[in-house]
Design an enzyme around this catalytic site. Sequence first.
Site, PDB file in Angstrom:
ATOM      1  N   CYS A   3      -2.817  16.611  10.632  1.00  0.00           N
ATOM      2  CA  CYS A   3      -1.941  15.423  10.216  1.00  0.00           C
ATOM      3  C   CYS A   3      -1.562  15.255   8.749  1.00  0.00           C
ATOM      4  O   CYS A   3      -2.511  15.526   7.932  1.00  0.00           O
ATOM      5  CB  CYS A   3      -2.902  14.124  10.359  1.00  0.00           C
ATOM      6  SG  CYS A   3      -2.276  12.623   9.842  1.00  0.00           S
ATOM      7  N   CYS A   6      -3.766  12.875   6.677  1.00  0.00           N
ATOM      8  CA  CYS A   6      -4.915  13.452   6.486  1.00  0.00           C
ATOM      9  C   CYS A   6      -4.962  14.388   5.093  1.00  0.00           C
ATOM     10  O   CYS A   6      -5.787  14.550   4.308  1.00  0.00           O
ATOM     11  CB  CYS A   6      -5.676  13.963   7.678  1.00  0.00           C
ATOM     12  SG  CYS A   6      -6.106  12.736   8.935  1.00  0.00           S
ATOM     13  N   ASP A  29       6.313   6.550  -1.444  1.00  0.00           N
ATOM     14  CA  ASP A  29       6.830   7.348  -0.091  1.00  0.00           C
ATOM     15  C   ASP A  29       7.891   8.279  -0.681  1.00  0.00           C
ATOM     16  O   ASP A  29       8.439   8.242  -1.754  1.00  0.00           O
ATOM     17  CB  ASP A  29       7.416   6.354   0.595  1.00  0.00           C
ATOM     18  CG  ASP A  29       7.891   6.715   1.816  1.00  0.00           C
ATOM     19  OD1 ASP A  29       7.433   6.120   2.793  1.00  0.00           O
ATOM     20  OD2 ASP A  29       8.869   7.616   1.940  1.00  0.00           O
ATOM     21  N   HIS A  45      -8.298   8.704  10.254  1.00  0.00           N
ATOM     22  CA  HIS A  45      -7.227   9.076  11.014  1.00  0.00           C
ATOM     23  C   HIS A  45      -7.580   8.077  12.312  1.00  0.00           C
ATOM     24  O   HIS A  45      -8.166   8.443  13.299  1.00  0.00           O
ATOM     25  CB  HIS A  45      -7.214  10.246  11.361  1.00  0.00           C
ATOM     26  CG  HIS A  45      -6.042  10.598  12.383  1.00  0.00           C
ATOM     27  ND1 HIS A  45      -4.811  11.105  11.816  1.00  0.00           N
ATOM     28  CD2 HIS A  45      -5.808  10.618  13.585  1.00  0.00           C
ATOM     29  CE1 HIS A  45      -3.822  11.307  12.526  1.00  0.00           C
ATOM     30  NE2 HIS A  45      -4.432  10.999  13.742  1.00  0.00           N
ATOM     31  N   ASN A  83       4.627   0.136  11.145  1.00  0.00           N
ATOM     32  CA  ASN A  83       5.271   0.604  12.192  1.00  0.00           C
ATOM     33  C   ASN A  83       4.203   1.141  13.176  1.00  0.00           C
ATOM     34  O   ASN A  83       3.491   2.071  12.950  1.00  0.00           O
ATOM     35  CB  ASN A  83       6.410   1.629  12.059  1.00  0.00           C
ATOM     36  CG  ASN A  83       7.453   0.851  10.990  1.00  0.00           C
ATOM     37  OD1 ASN A  83       7.890  -0.124  10.985  1.00  0.00           O
ATOM     38  ND2 ASN A  83       8.039   1.862  10.137  1.00  0.00           N
ATOM     39  N   GLY A  89       9.023   2.654  15.642  1.00  0.00           N
ATOM     40  CA  GLY A  89       9.849   3.472  14.758  1.00  0.00           C
ATOM     41  C   GLY A  89       8.783   4.120  13.844  1.00  0.00           C
ATOM     42  O   GLY A  89       8.972   4.823  12.807  1.00  0.00           O
ATOM     43  N   HIS A  94      -0.551   8.370  11.621  1.00  0.00           N
ATOM     44  CA  HIS A  94      -1.857   8.082  11.079  1.00  0.00           C
ATOM     45  C   HIS A  94      -1.290   6.516  10.220  1.00  0.00           C
ATOM     46  O   HIS A  94      -0.613   6.453   9.726  1.00  0.00           O
ATOM     47  CB  HIS A  94      -2.067   9.188  10.070  1.00  0.00           C
ATOM     48  CG  HIS A  94      -3.137   8.885   9.099  1.00  0.00           C
ATOM     49  ND1 HIS A  94      -4.085   9.802   9.086  1.00  0.00           N
ATOM     50  CD2 HIS A  94      -3.523   7.872   8.436  1.00  0.00           C
ATOM     51  CE1 HIS A  94      -5.159   9.364   8.085  1.00  0.00           C
ATOM     52  NE2 HIS A  94      -4.787   8.067   7.885  1.00  0.00           N
ATOM     53  N   HIS A  96      -0.486   3.352   8.451  1.00  0.00           N
ATOM     54  CA  HIS A  96      -0.088   3.326   7.051  1.00  0.00           C
ATOM     55  C   HIS A  96       0.753   1.749   7.068  1.00  0.00           C
ATOM     56  O   HIS A  96       1.242   1.603   8.030  1.00  0.00           O
ATOM     57  CB  HIS A  96       0.835   4.520   6.644  1.00  0.00           C
ATOM     58  CG  HIS A  96       1.940   4.720   7.403  1.00  0.00           C
ATOM     59  ND1 HIS A  96       1.866   5.459   8.530  1.00  0.00           N
ATOM     60  CD2 HIS A  96       3.200   4.629   7.276  1.00  0.00           C
ATOM     61  CE1 HIS A  96       2.945   5.823   9.217  1.00  0.00           C
ATOM     62  NE2 HIS A  96       3.466   5.200   8.544  1.00  0.00           N
ATOM     63  N   HIS A  98       3.848   0.104   4.717  1.00  0.00           N
ATOM     64  CA  HIS A  98       4.672   0.036   3.761  1.00  0.00           C
ATOM     65  C   HIS A  98       4.861  -0.967   2.772  1.00  0.00           C
ATOM     66  O   HIS A  98       5.032  -2.238   3.500  1.00  0.00           O
ATOM     67  CB  HIS A  98       6.131   0.231   4.433  1.00  0.00           C
ATOM     68  CG  HIS A  98       6.332   1.553   5.307  1.00  0.00           C
ATOM     69  ND1 HIS A  98       6.864   2.717   4.915  1.00  0.00           N
ATOM     70  CD2 HIS A  98       5.826   1.806   6.486  1.00  0.00           C
ATOM     71  CE1 HIS A  98       6.786   3.577   6.223  1.00  0.00           C
ATOM     72  NE2 HIS A  98       6.081   3.007   7.068  1.00  0.00           N
TER      73      HIS A  98
END
Length: 109
Positions: A3, A6, A29, A45, A83, A89, A94, A96, A98
């Site tokens: 990943c 990770c 990002d 994870h 997402n 999308g 893993h 997260h 935004h």
Amino acid sequence: MSCIFCKIVNKEIPSTILWENNDLLAIEDINPVAPVHCLIIPKSHVTTVAEVDGNQLKSLPQCIEDLIIEKDLKKHGYRLVTNAGFDGGQEVDHIHFHLLGGKKLGKMG
Ligand code: AMP
Ligand code: ZN
């Protein structure tokens, strides 16, 4: 573990780290869609927010508060998005969040 997040959490691949504690890592990002585009990544994870241990999110408000001060988002606002799955999308499997801002964002959907 292959990943990518990770590997970022474990510092096996580089990232621009903005904030970190035992539970969360916040980075820039790599392909920003707004002038401010940070990713807040719970370190363990799991795939989506529906699966994460709530204890790992206890510092999420503090992380966001620190980032919005650092990124000067307090005055004009920001968006926090996670997402999940194909329809949501999600590209990286893993969990997260935004954090987006720095311009007037369009409506979602
Ligand atoms: P999502 O589509 O919600 O899964 O978002 C995945 C995000 O991860 C995208 O915005 C990518 O630009 C970002 N991303 C992928 N690889 C990296 C990386 N190595 N460093 C920083 N961000 C990344
Ligand atoms: Zn992972």
